[in-house]
Design a protein around this motif. Structure first.
Motif, PDB file in Angstrom:
ATOM      1  N   LYS A 174       0.859  -1.259  -0.021  1.00  0.00           N
ATOM      2  CA  LYS A 174      -0.164   0.091   0.095  1.00  0.00           C
ATOM      3  C   LYS A 174       0.837   1.458   0.129  1.00  0.00           C
ATOM      4  CE  LYS A 174      -0.483  -0.091   4.911  1.00  0.00           C
ATOM      5  NZ  LYS A 174      -1.413  -0.896   6.109  1.00  0.00           N
ATOM      6  N   SER A 382      -2.916   3.191  12.025  1.00  0.00           N
ATOM      7  CA  SER A 382      -3.494   1.635  11.958  1.00  0.00           C
ATOM      8  C   SER A 382      -2.442   0.530  12.342  1.00  0.00           C
ATOM      9  CB  SER A 382      -4.027   1.608  10.534  1.00  0.00           C
ATOM     10  OG  SER A 382      -3.151   2.051   9.672  1.00  0.00           O
ATOM     11  N   TYR A 552     -16.486   0.839  10.839  1.00  0.00           N
ATOM     12  CA  TYR A 552     -15.614   0.847  11.535  1.00  0.00           C
ATOM     13  C   TYR A 552     -16.611   0.634  12.944  1.00  0.00           C
ATOM     14  CZ  TYR A 552     -11.351   2.232   9.538  1.00  0.00           C
ATOM     15  OH  TYR A 552     -10.095   2.235   8.832  1.00  0.00           O
TER      16      TYR A 552
HETATM   17  C1  BGC Z   1      -5.070   3.276   6.537  1.00  0.00           C
HETATM   18  C2  BGC Z   1      -4.229   1.692   5.913  1.00  0.00           C
HETATM   19  C3  BGC Z   1      -4.848   0.693   6.892  1.00  0.00           C
HETATM   20  C4  BGC Z   1      -6.407   0.838   7.163  1.00  0.00           C
HETATM   21  C5  BGC Z   1      -6.943  -0.490   7.867  1.00  0.00           C
HETATM   22  C6  BGC Z   1      -6.312   3.110   6.498  1.00  0.00           C
HETATM   23  O1  BGC Z   1      -6.809   4.151   7.598  1.00  0.00           O
HETATM   24  O2  BGC Z   1      -4.788   4.025   5.556  1.00  0.00           O
HETATM   25  O3  BGC Z   1      -3.018   1.777   5.809  1.00  0.00           O
HETATM   26  O4  BGC Z   1      -4.350  -0.454   6.383  1.00  0.00           O
HETATM   27  O5  BGC Z   1      -6.642   2.010   7.374  1.00  0.00           O
HETATM   28  O6  BGC Z   1      -6.487  -0.261   9.324  1.00  0.00           O
END
Ligand code: BGC
Length: 846
Positions: A174, A382, A552
C-alpha cells in the motif's frame, strides 16, 4: 456469464484492456477449474456480496463452494489482529528503522516472523508493507514508510513480501499511489507527471508485482495523470491498464478503508474489493448497476476470480494453509531476532571514540530524558500493536552494565498533554473503584450500566442500537499539595460538568472522519486546574455521543488525563545537569512522542518537542562524556549534533528497545544502520518541506529528484546524508571494477574491494550510485543503483559483487510510452553513503 469469455472492460487512453481470462498457470491448475466452477454456481448477488468485506477485517465465506473467510489485518511491525482484545503481537522497530539495516536477508527473516505471527492471530493477509516514499520529512506516516529512495524501498519490500508469502500469508502492499502525506488525505489529488510516476513512485509497486504480491491497496487520494483525474480506487489507467494489464498483476486490488466513493467508476476502474464491510457503495447498488448494463458481469467475474485466487493462495479455498511456526511474541527465538534487527538498525551519527562503552570502566551512569523514562516505541495509527512487553533503556543498560550505578532522570516533559489517568485515582458515585458508565437512549434512559476500572483511554464498542449517548461519572482523587490538572478529551458532541458546573458543551457530531484523520486517537482536551492542599476530589460527569463510524462500527471515545504537582521543567533540567555531572558518562535519550509521529496528521515542525535541545546542551556542559540517543522514526533537527561526542539514531525501536540499545552502546552488536533518508541540518534547507495540498492538489514539482536526489540537485548540505552511518569499524575502499554482463536484466556488474582497517570485526553497507552525462536535464545528478551488506573481520579485505539492474539505467519515454536504455557513458560511484563515494569507474551502454 461464461468465465472464459473475453470481454472488453473499457477502452483507456493508454494501453491494454482488462479481460476476465484466467492466467496461463491457472487454466492448467486445479485451482483454476475450481474458480471456474464456483463462478458458474454463484448467483450475481452472491458474487457481488463477495466483493465487499463481511466485517472490518474479514471477507465473506460461502460454505457451498468451499470458501472460508479470509481475514486481513494491519502490519507491518506486527499483526494487529481483528479485535483490540486479541492479545499482544510482536512489535518490530518501525519500518524506517528496519530499512536502515539495508539488509534484504534480514527483511526476509522478519517477513517469515510476521507470517508466523499472522497465522498465530488467525490472519491470512497482512496489510503491509507501505511502499510510499518519504518525499517530505514532515509526512505523518514517514516512520511507516521504508525509505526516501525508490530502489532501496523496492528491494527491501520485495524481500519482506516474498518471505511472508512463501509462508502462505498474503501481503497487501500500500498505498497505490501518490500517498506521501496525510493532510486532507481522503480528498487531495496528487499531480505527478508520467515519467516521475513510472521512475519513482510506481517503481516499488512494480518490483512487488514482479515479486508476485497477492494484493495491492488503492489509496485514499486521487491521482491526476495525463489528463485523467480520478480517485485511486477508480483509476482505470492505473489499475486496469497498468497494474493488471501491462504488469499482469493477478491479485486483488482492495480499497483503503472507507476510500471507495462511487459504485460504477470504481467497479469499472479496476477495484476488486471494497473494505471494510458490510455496507458501502457496492452491494445492492452494484448488482443494480450490472443489471442496468453499466458494469459488465465479466468485470464482476474477474473480481470474484481474483478473490477466490487469493483465498486459494492463503489456504481458504480448495487448499490447505502452509504450515508455519507460530511462536509467541515473547518466545526467546522471537526476542533474539527482534533484538538483533533493532540493534543493527541503529545508526551511528557521530563518534569521537566514546563509543562503544567499556562496561567494566563505568561506575556511575546518568540516563536522562523523557524518552529514556518512557521510550516512544511505535508510531500512531493503523499499524499500532500491543506488544507483549517493552524493554526500557534502564532495564537494558542494567543488564549490559551490571556493575554500574545508573541514575534515571527525566529532564523535563516533552508532551503537551498530561499522562493518562491511573486506575488508582477514580471512584464511582457509590464509592467503588472505577468509573460509572451509563449507556443512554434518546430519552436519556439508562439501558445498561457498567463500572470501568481502567480509566485513561476509554473506548467502547456499542452494540445496542438504541444507545445514542454514554455518560461517565467519577470522582478523581487529587493527592498531594499543589496544582493538579485534569484533562478530559471527549470525541464528538458532549456535555462536561466538573464539580456540578458545566464547563464544556458541543453539539458538533462526528462520524468516521475521526478514524480516518486519527483525531480519535489523540483527542483535544478540556483542562481543569485544581489547587490542592492535603487531598482533594474532582467530580467529573461527561456525556458523549455514540460515534457511528460506518463499517468501523459504533463506539464512544474519551481520554481522561491527570498531571500531579511535581517539579517544574526548570527544576528537572537542573536535576539532569546534577546527575550528569556526577556520572562517568551521561546518556541522553531525546525524541518524538505519540503527539508527534502518527498516521492522520503531518508534522508542523521538525524540531524536537519541548526543551530537549536545551537539555542536551546543559547535560553536555555538565559532562563532556555525553552520548545522545535519538528516539524518532522521521528526521528531527539536531542543532547540537556536531558538538556531542557520540550520537546514535535509535528509531521507533519496538519491544526489545532497551536491550538493543544497550547492545549498540557497548558494541555487543555493531550498530551498522545507514540512514534510509536525509537528515537536514535546518528546516529551511529541506527540498520538499511539507508537501501540503494547495486547493486540493499536491504537485510533485521536484519530479525525479526525491529525497537525496533533491539535495544533490540543489547543492545543499544536510546534517547527515542519505546512506550515512559510521558503525564501529573503519573502512578503506580499495578498488572498483565494472564489467558488462550478459545478464539481460542486469547489464553491468560492479565489483568493490574494501578493507576493514580497524581492530574490530565490522559490517559495511557498500553503496553504488550512477550518474550520466547531462544531456537529459531531468535525470537526477546521481541515483542509487545497488547496495550490499558485507561482514568483514578486523584487518581483512573483502570483495563484493553488486549487479546493476537494467531498470537502474533505463528511463521512461513519454513519447514512445516505453522504457528506454539510453546509450552512452555512465559513471559508477562506490562508497559509504550518497556523499562519500571515493571510487569511480565508467560503464558504457552501447
Ligand atoms: C490506513 C491503511 C490501513 C487501513 C486499515 C487506513 O486508514 O490508511 O494503511 O491498512 O486503515 O486499518
Amino acid at each position: 456469464m461464461a468465465w472464459h469469455l473475453e470481454v472488453e472492460v473499457r477502452e483507456w487512453s493508454i494501453g491494454v484492456t482488462t479481460t476476465a481470462t484466467p492466467t496461463a498457470s491457472e487454466t492448467t491448475s486445479a485451482a483454476a477449474a475450481q474458480i471456474r466452477t464456483a463462478l458458474d454456481e454463484l448467483s450475481l448477488e452472491e458474487k457481488v456480496r463477495l466483493l465487499t468485506g463481511a466485517s472490518t477485517w474479514s471477507l465473506h465465506a460461502i460454505q457451498r463452494i468451499g470458501l472460508d473467510p479470509v481475514t486481513v489485518s494491519d502490519g507491518p511491525i506486527g499483526v494487529r489482529g481483528t479485535s483490540d482484545d486479541g492479545g499482544p503481537s510482536v512489535q518490530l522497530p518501525a519500518p524506517s528503522g528496519t530499512a536502515a539495516t539495508w539488509d534484504v536477508d534480514l527483511l526476509a527473516r522478519l517477513g517469515t516472523l510476521i507470517a508466523g505471527e499472522a497465522r498465530r492471530k488467525g490472519v491470512d493477509v497482512v496489510l503491509a508493507p507501505v511502499v510510499n516514499l518519504q518525499r517530505t520529512p514532515a509526512g505523518g506516516r514517514h516512520f511507516e514508510c521504508l525509505a526516501e529512495d525508490p530502489h532501496l524501498t523496492a528491494e527491501l519490500a520485495a524481500s519482506f513480501v516474498s518471505a511472508l508469502q512463501a509462508s502462505g500469508v498474503g501481503a497487501s502492499v500500500k498505498h497505490f499511489v501518490g500517498n506521501e502525506q496525510e493532510t486532507e488525505r481522503t480528498s487531495y489529488v496528487s499531480r505527478i507527471d508520467e515519467r516521475t510516476l513510472r521512475e519513482v513512485y510506481l517503481a516499488p509497486f512494480e518490483a512487488l508485482v514482479e515479486a508476485g504480491v497477492w494484493s495491492v491497496m488503492a489509496a485514499y487520494n486521487g491521482v491526476s495523470l495525463g489528463g485523467v483525474e480520478q480517485t485511486a480506487t477508480a483509476h482505470g489507467p492505473l489499475l486496469n491498464d497498468l497494474l493488471k494489464g501491462e504488469w499482469g498483476f493477478d491479485g486483488v486490488v482492495v480499497s483503503d478503508w472507507l476510500a471507495t466513493k462511487d459504485t460504477v467508476s470504481s467497479a469499472t476502474g479496476g477495484l476488486d474489493l471494497v473494505m471494510p464491510g458490510p455496507g458501502g457503495p457496492w452491494d445492492d447498488a452494484l448488482v443494480a448497476a450490472v443489471e442496468r448494463g453499466d458494469v459488465p458481469e465479466a468485470v464482476i467475474d474477474d473480481k470474484v476470480a481474483r478473490i477466490l485466487r487469493l483465498a486459494h493462495r492463503v489456504g481458504a479455498f480448495g487448499s490447505d494453509p502452509v504450515e508455519v511456526a507460530t511462536p509467541e511474541p515473547d518466545d526467546e527465538t522471537v526476542r533474539s531476532l527482534v533484538r538483533e534487527a533493532t540493534a543493527r538498525s541503529i545508526v551511528v551519527l557521530g563518534n569521537d571514540g566514546l563509543l562503544p562503552l567499556a562496561p567494566g570502566s563505568l561506575r556511575k551512569v546518568a540516563l536522562v530524558g523523557a524518552n529514556a523514562v518512557e521510550p516512544f516505541v511505535q508510531g500512531g495509527g493503523s499499524a499500532f500493536v500491543q506488544p507483549p512487553h517493552v524493554v526500557s533503556p534502564l532495564e537494558g543498560l542494567r543488564r549490559a552494565l551490571p556493575g554500574a550505578d545508573i541514575t534515571l532522570v527525566r529532564g523535563g516533559i516533552t508532551e503537551r498533554r498530561a499522562p493518562l489517568l491511573p486506575a488508582s485515582l477514580v471512584r464511582t458515585p457509590r464509592g467503588a473503584a472505577g468509573i460509572l458508565v451509563e449507556f443512554l437512549d434518546s430519552a436519556d434512559r439508562v439501558r445498561e450500566e457498567r463500572v470501568m476500572t481502567d480509566p485513561g483511554a476509554l473506548w467502547f464498542p456499542i452494540d445496542d442500537p438504541a444507545v445514542v449517548r454514554v455518560r461517565f461519572t467519577t470522582a478523581i482523587a487529587l493527592r498531594g499539595d499543589g496544582r493538579h490538572v485534569v484533562e478530559v478529551g471527549p470525541v464528538g458532541a458532549h456535555e462536561l460538568a466538573v464539580d456540578g458546573a458545566t464547563v464544556s458543551t458541543s453539539e458538533h457530531r462526528v462520524g468516521s472522519e475521526v478514524v480516518l484523520d486519527s483525531s480519535y486517537s489523540d483527542p483535544a482536551t478540556i483542562e481543569t486546574p485544581v489547587d490542592v492542599h492535603g487531598e482533594g476530589h474532582l467530580h467529573v460527569s461527561l456525556t458523549v455521543q455514540v460515534i457511528d463510524a460506518d463499517a468501523y462500527g459504533r463506539f464512544v471515545r474519551v481520554h481522561l488525563r491527570h498531571r500531579a504537582p511535581g517539579a517544574s521543567i526548570d527544576e528537572e533540567l537542573a536535576q539532569a545537569e546534577d546527575a550528569a555531572a556526577a556520572a562517568d558518562v551521561a546518556i541522553v535519550v531525546v525524541g518524538t512522542n505519540p503527539e508527534t509521529e502518527s498516521e492522520g496528521w503531518d508534522r508542523p515542525s521538525l524540531a524536537l518537542p519541548g526543551r530537549q535541545d536545551e537539555l542536551v546542551r546543559r547535560v553536555l556542559a555538565a559532562n563532556p562524556r555525553t552520548v545522545v540517543v535519538v528516539n524518532a522514526g522521521a528526521p528531527v533537527i539536531l542543532p547540537w549534533l556536531d558538538e556531542v561526542p557520540a550520537v546514535l539514531w535509535w528509531w521507533l525501536p519496538g519491544q526489545e528497545a532497551g536491550d538493543a540499545l544497550a547492545d549498540a552502546l557497548v558494541g555487543a552488536t555493531e550498530p551498522s544502520g545507514r540512514l534510509p533518508w536525509t537528515l537536514p541540518a535546518a528546516e529551511a534547507d529541506v527540498p520538499v518541506p511539507d508537501g501540503l495540498p494547495t486547493d486540493g492538489y499536491v504537485d510533485y514539482a521536484e519530479r525525479l529528484d526525491v529525497g537525496h536526489r533533491g539535495w544533490d540537485r540543489l547543492g545543499r548540505t544536510p546534517a547527515r546524508e542519505f546512506g550515512f552511518g559510521l558503525g564501529y569499524a573503519q573502512w578503506r575502499y580499495d578498488a572498483l571494477e565494472v564489467e558488462a554482463s550478459v545478464d539481460e536484466s542486469a547489464p553491468a556488474l560492479a565489483r568493490v574491494e574494501l578493507t576493514n582497517t580497524s581492530g574490530r570485526d565490522g559490517r559495511e553497507v557498500v553503496q553504488i550510485y550512477l550518474s550520466a552525462d547531462a544531456s537529459d536535464p531531468v535525470r537526477p545528478v546521481r541515483w542509487l543503483a545497488g547496495f550490499a551488506v558485507v561482514d568483514v573481520a578486523a584487518g581483512t579485505s573483502a570483495t563484493v559483487e553488486i549487479p546493476l539492474r537494467r531498470r537502474r539505467f533505463e528511463t521512461w519515454s513519454t513519447e514512445t510510452g516505453s522504457w528506454t536504455l539510453p546509450a552512452g557513458e555512465y559513471t559508477v560511484h562506490a562508497g559509504r553513503s550518497s556523499r562519500d563515494l571515493p571510487l569511480t569507474a565508467t560503464h558504457v551502454i552501447p
